[in-house]
Design a protein around this motif. Structure first.
Motif, PDB file in Angstrom:
ATOM      1  N   ALA A 104       0.820  -1.208   0.000  1.00  0.00           N
ATOM      2  CA  ALA A 104       0.000   0.000   0.000  1.00  0.00           C
ATOM      3  C   ALA A 104       0.855   1.260   0.000  1.00  0.00           C
ATOM      4  N   LYS A 105       2.109   1.147   0.432  1.00  0.00           N
ATOM      5  CA  LYS A 105       2.968   2.331   0.549  1.00  0.00           C
ATOM      6  C   LYS A 105       3.255   3.006  -0.791  1.00  0.00           C
ATOM      7  N   VAL A 106       3.046   2.309  -1.893  1.00  0.00           N
ATOM      8  CA  VAL A 106       3.332   2.901  -3.210  1.00  0.00           C
ATOM      9  C   VAL A 106       2.085   3.474  -3.884  1.00  0.00           C
ATOM     10  N   TRP A 107       0.925   3.320  -3.290  1.00  0.00           N
ATOM     11  CA  TRP A 107      -0.310   3.730  -3.942  1.00  0.00           C
ATOM     12  C   TRP A 107      -0.363   5.221  -4.240  1.00  0.00           C
ATOM     13  N   ASP A 108       0.067   6.064  -3.328  1.00  0.00           N
ATOM     14  CA  ASP A 108      -0.005   7.513  -3.576  1.00  0.00           C
ATOM     15  C   ASP A 108       0.806   7.899  -4.810  1.00  0.00           C
ATOM     16  N   ASN A 109       2.031   7.417  -4.921  1.00  0.00           N
ATOM     17  CA  ASN A 109       2.868   7.740  -6.080  1.00  0.00           C
ATOM     18  C   ASN A 109       2.314   7.136  -7.372  1.00  0.00           C
ATOM     19  N   TYR A 110       1.816   5.898  -7.300  1.00  0.00           N
ATOM     20  CA  TYR A 110       1.251   5.237  -8.475  1.00  0.00           C
ATOM     21  C   TYR A 110       0.064   6.031  -9.020  1.00  0.00           C
ATOM     22  N   PHE A 111      -0.892   6.363  -8.147  1.00  0.00           N
ATOM     23  CA  PHE A 111      -2.094   7.067  -8.603  1.00  0.00           C
ATOM     24  C   PHE A 111      -1.795   8.504  -9.018  1.00  0.00           C
ATOM     25  N   ARG A 112      -0.882   9.167  -8.342  1.00  0.00           N
ATOM     26  CA  ARG A 112      -0.490  10.530  -8.738  1.00  0.00           C
ATOM     27  C   ARG A 112       0.076  10.507 -10.157  1.00  0.00           C
ATOM     28  N   ALA A 113       0.917   9.517 -10.456  1.00  0.00           N
ATOM     29  CA  ALA A 113       1.506   9.388 -11.801  1.00  0.00           C
ATOM     30  C   ALA A 113       0.450   9.095 -12.862  1.00  0.00           C
ATOM     31  N   ILE A 171     -12.251   7.300  12.815  1.00  0.00           N
ATOM     32  CA  ILE A 171     -10.988   7.951  13.181  1.00  0.00           C
ATOM     33  C   ILE A 171     -11.242   9.455  13.273  1.00  0.00           C
ATOM     34  N   PHE A 172     -10.937  10.028  14.420  1.00  0.00           N
ATOM     35  CA  PHE A 172     -11.122  11.456  14.632  1.00  0.00           C
ATOM     36  C   PHE A 172      -9.916  12.241  14.109  1.00  0.00           C
ATOM     37  N   LYS A 173     -10.176  13.442  13.598  1.00  0.00           N
ATOM     38  CA  LYS A 173      -9.085  14.324  13.171  1.00  0.00           C
ATOM     39  C   LYS A 173      -8.161  14.549  14.356  1.00  0.00           C
ATOM     40  N   GLY A 174      -6.881  14.560  14.082  1.00  0.00           N
ATOM     41  CA  GLY A 174      -5.900  14.756  15.145  1.00  0.00           C
ATOM     42  C   GLY A 174      -5.419  13.453  15.768  1.00  0.00           C
ATOM     43  N   ASP A 175      -6.131  12.364  15.550  1.00  0.00           N
ATOM     44  CA  ASP A 175      -5.712  11.062  16.072  1.00  0.00           C
ATOM     45  C   ASP A 175      -4.503  10.586  15.264  1.00  0.00           C
ATOM     46  N   ARG A 176      -3.599   9.883  15.879  1.00  0.00           N
ATOM     47  CA  ARG A 176      -2.396   9.427  15.157  1.00  0.00           C
ATOM     48  C   ARG A 176      -2.722   8.407  14.079  1.00  0.00           C
ATOM     49  N   HIS A 177      -3.923   7.835  14.092  1.00  0.00           N
ATOM     50  CA  HIS A 177      -4.342   6.898  13.054  1.00  0.00           C
ATOM     51  C   HIS A 177      -4.912   7.597  11.818  1.00  0.00           C
ATOM     52  N   TRP A 178      -5.043   8.925  11.869  1.00  0.00           N
ATOM     53  CA  TRP A 178      -5.584   9.676  10.732  1.00  0.00           C
ATOM     54  C   TRP A 178      -4.705   9.397   9.514  1.00  0.00           C
ATOM     55  N   PRO A 179      -5.314   9.134   8.346  1.00  0.00           N
ATOM     56  CA  PRO A 179      -4.526   8.809   7.147  1.00  0.00           C
ATOM     57  C   PRO A 179      -3.548   9.916   6.755  1.00  0.00           C
ATOM     58  N   GLY A 180      -2.439   9.503   6.182  1.00  0.00           N
ATOM     59  CA  GLY A 180      -1.443  10.459   5.717  1.00  0.00           C
ATOM     60  C   GLY A 180      -1.910  11.230   4.502  1.00  0.00           C
ATOM     61  N   ARG A 181      -2.771  10.588   3.682  1.00  0.00           N
ATOM     62  CA  ARG A 181      -3.290  11.237   2.473  1.00  0.00           C
ATOM     63  C   ARG A 181      -4.512  10.478   1.971  1.00  0.00           C
ATOM     64  N   PHE A 182      -5.197  11.117   1.016  1.00  0.00           N
ATOM     65  CA  PHE A 182      -6.381  10.523   0.400  1.00  0.00           C
ATOM     66  C   PHE A 182      -6.211  10.549  -1.114  1.00  0.00           C
ATOM     67  N   ILE A 183      -6.571   9.465  -1.749  1.00  0.00           N
ATOM     68  CA  ILE A 183      -6.480   9.335  -3.204  1.00  0.00           C
ATOM     69  C   ILE A 183      -7.907   9.358  -3.738  1.00  0.00           C
ATOM     70  N   HIS A 184      -8.190  10.262  -4.670  1.00  0.00           N
ATOM     71  CA  HIS A 184      -9.550  10.495  -5.133  1.00  0.00           C
ATOM     72  C   HIS A 184      -9.779   9.934  -6.526  1.00  0.00           C
ATOM     73  N   PRO A 185     -11.028   9.528  -6.817  1.00  0.00           N
ATOM     74  CA  PRO A 185     -11.323   9.034  -8.167  1.00  0.00           C
ATOM     75  C   PRO A 185     -11.209  10.162  -9.183  1.00  0.00           C
ATOM     76  N   LYS A 186     -10.921   9.778 -10.417  1.00  0.00           N
ATOM     77  CA  LYS A 186     -10.883  10.769 -11.491  1.00  0.00           C
ATOM     78  C   LYS A 186     -12.292  11.265 -11.761  1.00  0.00           C
ATOM     79  N   LYS A 187     -12.400  12.521 -12.119  1.00  0.00           N
ATOM     80  CA  LYS A 187     -13.701  13.082 -12.507  1.00  0.00           C
ATOM     81  C   LYS A 187     -14.113  12.478 -13.851  1.00  0.00           C
ATOM     82  N   LYS A 188     -15.388  12.132 -13.960  1.00  0.00           N
ATOM     83  CA  LYS A 188     -15.860  11.497 -15.199  1.00  0.00           C
ATOM     84  C   LYS A 188     -16.391  12.537 -16.152  1.00  0.00           C
TER      85      LYS A 188
END
Length: 188
Positions: A104-113, A171-188
Motif C-alpha cells: 500500500a505504501k506505493v499507492w499515492d505515487n502510483y495514482f499521482r503518476a 478515526i477522529f481528526k488529530g488522532d495518530r491513526h488519521w490517514p497520511g493522504r487521500f487518493i480520489h477518483p478521477k472526474k468522469k
C-alpha cells in the motif's frame, strides 16, 4: 444539561460539610460544571473507535467481497490492497489498475503518476492511504482503506489487513491513526 451543571456547581460551592478553601471549592465546582456541560471527552479528543470487526467481511454490509478473487492483480484473502481494489471497482473505478507488489505504501505515487488527485482532504469513496511506518503504524508495507463516511470531526473507514479482519473504524481528526493522504477518483 446546563441548568443541572450550574446547580451541581452551586451545591458543591455551598455544601456545608465540605471544608475546602474557597479557591479549591471554586475549582472543583468549575471542573464539575465543565464535565457535565460538555461531556467527559470532546469528540476531537476521543480515540479512534472500532465499530465492527469480522473474519467474514460483514462490516461493510456484505457487499460481496470474494477473498478468493484477485482485484487489480493483488494477493487474495485478508489484505488491505485487494479489499480496497474490490471496493473501488464496485464504485466504478477501472478494473485494470495495479499491480502494486502487495504494498500500500506505493499507492499515492502510483495514482499521482496516473493523474489522480492525492491530497489531505477526505471524501466518501476515496482511498485513505498510509506510507510505511507512518505515525509509527502499519509496518513496512503501508496501509490503505476505503473512506465510507466523512464529517467535520471524523471519518469512517472500511478496511482489511494481512492476516487480520475486515474492520469498520471511526478515526477522529488529530488522532495518530488519521490517514497520511487521500487518493480520489478521477472526474468522469
Amino acid at each position: 444539561t446546563d441548568i443541572w451543571a450550574w446547580r451541581l456547581a452551586e451545591t458543591a460551592t455551598n455544601f456545608p460539610r465540605m471544608r475546602f478553601p474557597r479557591g479549591v471549592s471554586i475549582a472543583i465546582s468549575t471542573a464539575l460544571a465543565a464535565i457535565l456541560s460538555f461531556g467527559v471527552l470532546a469528540p476531537s479528543e476521543a480515540a479512534n473507535t472500532t465499530i465492527c470487526s469480522s473474519w467474514r467481511w460483514t462490516c461493510d454490509g456484505r457487499l460481496g467481497y470474494n477473498p478468493r478473487q484477485s482485484y487489480w492483480r493483488q494477493l487474495t484473502g485478508h489484505n488491505c490492497t485487494n479489499y480496497v481494489a474490490f471496493r473501488l471497482i464496485r464504485d466504478g473505478w477501472s478494473k485494470k489498475l495495479g499491480p502494486f507488489q502487495g504494498n500500500a505504501k506505493v499507492w499515492d505515487n502510483y495514482f499521482r503518476a496516473k493523474g489522480y488527485t492525492v491530497n489531505h482532504q477526505p471524501a466518501v469513496g476515496a482511498i485513505a492511504q498510509w506510507n510505511a511506518h507512518e505515525n509509527g503504524l502499519y509496518g513496512s508495507s503501508g496501509h490503505v482503506a476505503y473512506v465510507d463516511v466523512v464529517t467535520a470531526d471524523y471519518i469512517i473507514i472500511d478496511e482489511d489487513g494481512w492476516g487480520s479482519k475486515n474492520i469498520r473504524r471511526k478515526i477522529f481528526k488529530g488522532d495518530r491513526h488519521w490517514p497520511g493522504r487521500f487518493i480520489h477518483p478521477k472526474k468522469k
